[in-house]
Design an enzyme around this catalytic site. Structure first.
Site, PDB file in Angstrom:
ATOM      1  N   CYS A  76       0.770  -1.228  -0.075  1.00  0.00           N
ATOM      2  CA  CYS A  76      -0.008   0.192  -0.127  1.00  0.00           C
ATOM      3  C   CYS A  76       0.858   1.226  -0.035  1.00  0.00           C
ATOM      4  CB  CYS A  76      -0.809   0.019   1.144  1.00  0.00           C
ATOM      5  SG  CYS A  76      -1.988  -1.399   1.277  1.00  0.00           S
ATOM      6  N   GLN A 253     -10.462 -11.506 -10.486  1.00  0.00           N
ATOM      7  CA  GLN A 253     -10.493  -9.760 -10.230  1.00  0.00           C
ATOM      8  C   GLN A 253     -10.340  -9.957  -8.762  1.00  0.00           C
ATOM      9  OE1 GLN A 253     -10.716  -7.174 -11.996  1.00  0.00           O
ATOM     10  NE2 GLN A 253     -11.217  -8.409 -14.051  1.00  0.00           N
ATOM     11  N   TYR A 283      -9.980 -11.580 -24.913  1.00  0.00           N
ATOM     12  CA  TYR A 283      -9.130 -11.989 -23.670  1.00  0.00           C
ATOM     13  C   TYR A 283     -10.050 -12.308 -22.523  1.00  0.00           C
ATOM     14  CZ  TYR A 283      -6.200  -8.793 -26.197  1.00  0.00           C
ATOM     15  OH  TYR A 283      -5.403  -8.221 -27.187  1.00  0.00           O
ATOM     16  N   GLU A 303      -9.538 -16.420 -26.138  1.00  0.00           N
ATOM     17  CA  GLU A 303      -8.483 -16.307 -25.029  1.00  0.00           C
ATOM     18  C   GLU A 303      -7.088 -17.065 -25.377  1.00  0.00           C
ATOM     19  OE1 GLU A 303      -6.179 -16.080 -21.893  1.00  0.00           O
ATOM     20  OE2 GLU A 303      -8.246 -14.998 -22.149  1.00  0.00           O
ATOM     21  N   ASP A 347     -10.994  -7.353 -22.363  1.00  0.00           N
ATOM     22  CA  ASP A 347     -10.357  -6.802 -21.236  1.00  0.00           C
ATOM     23  C   ASP A 347      -9.031  -7.291 -21.212  1.00  0.00           C
ATOM     24  OD1 ASP A 347      -9.702  -6.688 -18.615  1.00  0.00           O
ATOM     25  OD2 ASP A 347     -11.153  -8.181 -17.864  1.00  0.00           O
ATOM     26  N   CYS A 373      -7.148  -1.708 -17.134  1.00  0.00           N
ATOM     27  CA  CYS A 373      -6.636  -1.917 -15.861  1.00  0.00           C
ATOM     28  C   CYS A 373      -5.263  -1.067 -15.981  1.00  0.00           C
ATOM     29  CB  CYS A 373      -6.121  -3.318 -15.493  1.00  0.00           C
ATOM     30  SG  CYS A 373      -4.863  -4.242 -16.484  1.00  0.00           S
TER      31      CYS A 373
END
Length: 424
Positions: A76, A253, A283, A303, A347, A373
């Site tokens: 973090c 995820q 994907y 995929e 994705d 992402c």
């Protein structure tokens, strides 16, 4: 490396990695652990990077970190920043990436931030240190920090860490250390371990007993292909009502509510009419979105990873998902096929969609739903679509990597001629 900075400077922004940005007498500088509005003293500066001496006056978004390992553990970077401010910053990053593509009059974004203690997958390192196992994440450019607490991990994963340390300490195949990836599946924790020794029958016995004691169906060795070291029960996960058997180390995820937010945004972006032409999904992974999409139309799901494809194919019987094994970097789905689909859903990995983008531009499918992402890849991939005439109808920003610089987004794009009234 230069000496301690004598004068206070003001942090004015956050860089893409979450470090504060300020202007020092030596020029622009990135300072870990600082936020916009902070007045700070620097311990030292080396080029464009500096070390914080102390915060003199905190900025408006600074808070006390909820974890005692903040600033030490590498997991973090932003626990000193209030969560609403982090969500706002990540939303701004996505919108700015789209603006740099050339999109004008962007819709007001929707932002979803997951709750703490929801992280269901993690990659940890472990090392033998002073006759014990240290298990956790690497500090920035440093050694492994023992994860004695965590505000991110799902309680079921964190509860496993203490017995995992003990088991690894007793494992003969652990010499100096290794790595372990944990996925929290519906069937229980699924472990993929990298070892610096060769496991023998005694190692397997220890691992099997550990599985039985802690309701772990499977532990696998990270090899090519992965090798099952212990199997004590069925391994499974659900995407909606569909049960899949994820391979070791499967991509999930990071958080369940993050996955649900992505899925909801994707489904909301589907066109209201014309779905008989079918959806092309690029994907597809193990089917995170595939089976939900198939409730609305037939889905040609592409995929490139063989293990993920095998999982998707095994689960697709009786559904409208039609899996295809294809390396989209080397063999993208061609424009002529894309043009026929009612919608394209993609994705891509962190690096983006690569060669597939050119085929989307050439095929000009009316509806494209892009799950991102990485704002940098998002900008690179969507710039050609903007130049081809696409517009952005909706943007959903998902913060499922709390207190980090990572951000995900779902962007719904259409070519002129489609109407917002045709949206769900």
């Amino acid at each position: 490396m230069e000496n301690v900075m004598a004068d206070a400077i003001r942090v004015v922004a956050l860089g893409n990695d979450g470090d504060g940005v300020a202007q020092s007498p030596q020029g622009r500088v990135f300072i870990p652990g600082t936020l916009p509005g902070d007045e700070v003293l620097l311990a030292c500066q080396n080029g464009t990077h500096a070390t914080l001496e102390r915060v003199i006056t905190p900025g408006p978004d600074r808070v006390t970190p909820p974890c005692h390992l903040a600033g030490t553990c590498g997991g973090c970077r932003l626990q000193h920043m209030a969560l609403p401010a982090i969500a706002a910053w990540k939303t701004t990053r996505v919108i700015e990436a789209l603006e740099r593509c050339g999109f004008a009059a962007l819709p007001t974004p929707t932002t979803h931030q997951v709750a703490p203690h929801g992280r269901r997958r993690v990659d940890l390192a472990f090392r033998r240190v002073d006759r014990q196992i240290v298990l956790g994440l690497h500090r920035r450019r440093g050694d492994v920090v023992d994860m004695t607490e965590c505000t991110l991990l799902h309680p079921a994963i964190f509860a496993l860490l203490a017995p995992l340390r003990q088991m690894l300490h007793s494992l003969p195949a652990v010499h100096a250390g290794g790595d372990v990836q944990i996925n929290l599946l519906d069937s229980g924790p699924d472990l993929l371990i990298t070892l610096d020794g060769t496991p023998d029958a005694n190692d397997r016995r220890i691992l099997a007993q550990f599985c039985k004691s802690h309701a772990i169906p499977r532990i696998s060795l990270n090899a090519r292909p992965p090798e099952t070291l212990a199997l004590t029960g069925p391994v499974f996960h659900h995407f909606g009502a569909v049960r899949v058997v994820p391979p070791p180390g499967a991509f999930l995820q990071a958080a369940l509510d993050g996955e649900e937010a992505i899925r909801t945004a994707v489904l909301a972006g589907l066109p209201r009419k014309g779905l008989k032409a079918g959806i092309i999904e690029l994907y597809a992974g193990c089917g995170t979105l595939s089976f939900a999409l198939a409730e609305h139309a037939k889905v040609a799901a592409y995929e490139g990873d063989k293990a993920a494809f095998a999982c998707l194919k095994q689960a697709s019987g009786g559904t409208r998902v039609m899996p295809a094994l294809r390396d989209l970097n080397r063999q993208p789905v061609m424009a002529t096929d894309l043009a026929k689909a009612a919608a394209i859903v993609l994705d891509p990995p962190h690096a983006g969609a690569g060669a597939q983008v050119a085929q989307i531009v050439a095929g000009k499918p009316r509806h494209v739903i892009y799950v991102s992402c990485n704002p940098t890849a998002l900008q690179r991939d969507l710039t050609p679509l903007q130049q081809a005439g696409y517009r952005v109808d909706s943007v959903t920003v998902i913060d499922q990597f709390l207190w980090s610089a990572e951000v995900e987004a779902v962007c719904v794009l259409t070519l002129p001629g489609s109407t917002r009234q045709n949206r769900r």
